[in-house]
Design an enzyme around this catalytic site. Structure first.
Site, PDB file in Angstrom:
ATOM      1  N   SER A  55       0.800  -1.226   0.000  1.00  0.00           N
ATOM      2  CA  SER A  55       0.000   0.000   0.000  1.00  0.00           C
ATOM      3  C   SER A  55       0.837   1.283   0.000  1.00  0.00           C
ATOM      4  CB  SER A  55      -0.947   0.018   1.204  1.00  0.00           C
ATOM      5  OG  SER A  55      -0.223   0.116   2.410  1.00  0.00           O
ATOM      6  N   HIS A  95       1.228   4.254   6.786  1.00  0.00           N
ATOM      7  CA  HIS A  95       0.667   5.123   5.744  1.00  0.00           C
ATOM      8  C   HIS A  95       1.107   6.560   5.947  1.00  0.00           C
ATOM      9  CE1 HIS A  95      -2.870   2.331   4.375  1.00  0.00           C
ATOM     10  NE2 HIS A  95      -1.693   1.918   3.962  1.00  0.00           N
ATOM     11  N   ASP A 121      -7.886   6.349   4.512  1.00  0.00           N
ATOM     12  CA  ASP A 121      -7.955   5.197   5.425  1.00  0.00           C
ATOM     13  C   ASP A 121      -9.191   5.144   6.312  1.00  0.00           C
ATOM     14  OD1 ASP A 121      -5.566   4.300   4.449  1.00  0.00           O
ATOM     15  OD2 ASP A 121      -4.360   5.108   6.090  1.00  0.00           O
TER      16      ASP A 121
END
Length: 178
Positions: A55, A95, A121
């Site tokens: 990701s 992230h 998210d």
């Protein structure tokens, strides 16, 4: 070969066996002390983590080993890569901070997104949670080693691989003892 290792263990006297057990215990204790020391120095409950998904590509790839810090006095900034935990999930997520939401009372909330993901998210956060806070942060990425964490991933995804590695280490230690 495995039979010869077991024969070597059987031929050890008690003193040699106790020496081997104590040596192993010292290695494990040293590793734990180093880990706890890193926790204190970095301010993070987990100073080293492995990226488990794609990701964050191209910034980080699956298997990259990240080094984290989490000093409370440092503010969270947009663009910074954070590792955070979400209620109900055991595995932390790596992230990038996408947006900040600052209130008049000084509290800061933020939104994250994986570089390789098409949406933010919010779907990963706990039910009803729209923003993360500093208490959700495990650490901030400060450096990395590419693909070093693949060993950890293989050990978790393929248990037979884990036992093969442990068996090889045990054979190595027993064969190369003094």
């Amino acid at each position: 070969m495995l039979d010869s290792v077991f024969d070597d263990v059987k031929r050890m006297n008690k003193r040699q066996f106790i020496y081997q057990v104590l040596s192993f215990g010292m290695i494990v204790s040293s590793a734990l002390m180093i880990w706890k020391g890193l926790m204190v120095v970095t301010g993070s409950e987990s100073p080293i983590v492995v990226v488990l998904s794609g990701s964050m590509e191209p910034a980080f790839h699956r298997g990259d080993l990240l080094f984290l810090t989490n000093y409370p006095e440092e503010p969270v900034r947009v663009g910074e890569i954070v590792v955070f935990k979400v209620e109900g999930r055991d595995i932390p997520i790596v992230h990038r901070v996408l947006k900040l939401h600052e209130k008049n009372n000084g509290t800061v909330k933020f939104l994250t997104k994986g570089d390789n993901n098409s949406v933010d998210d919010r779907g990963l956060y706990a039910q009803g949670q729209l923003w993360l806070t500093k208490k959700d942060v495990v650490g901030r990425a400060r450096g990395f080693l590419p693909y070093v964490g693949m060993v950890t991933i293989y050990m978790n995804e393929y248990p037979k691989f884990k036992f093969a590695v442990l068996a090889c280490l045990a054979v190595y230690v027993l064969v190369h003892r003094e």
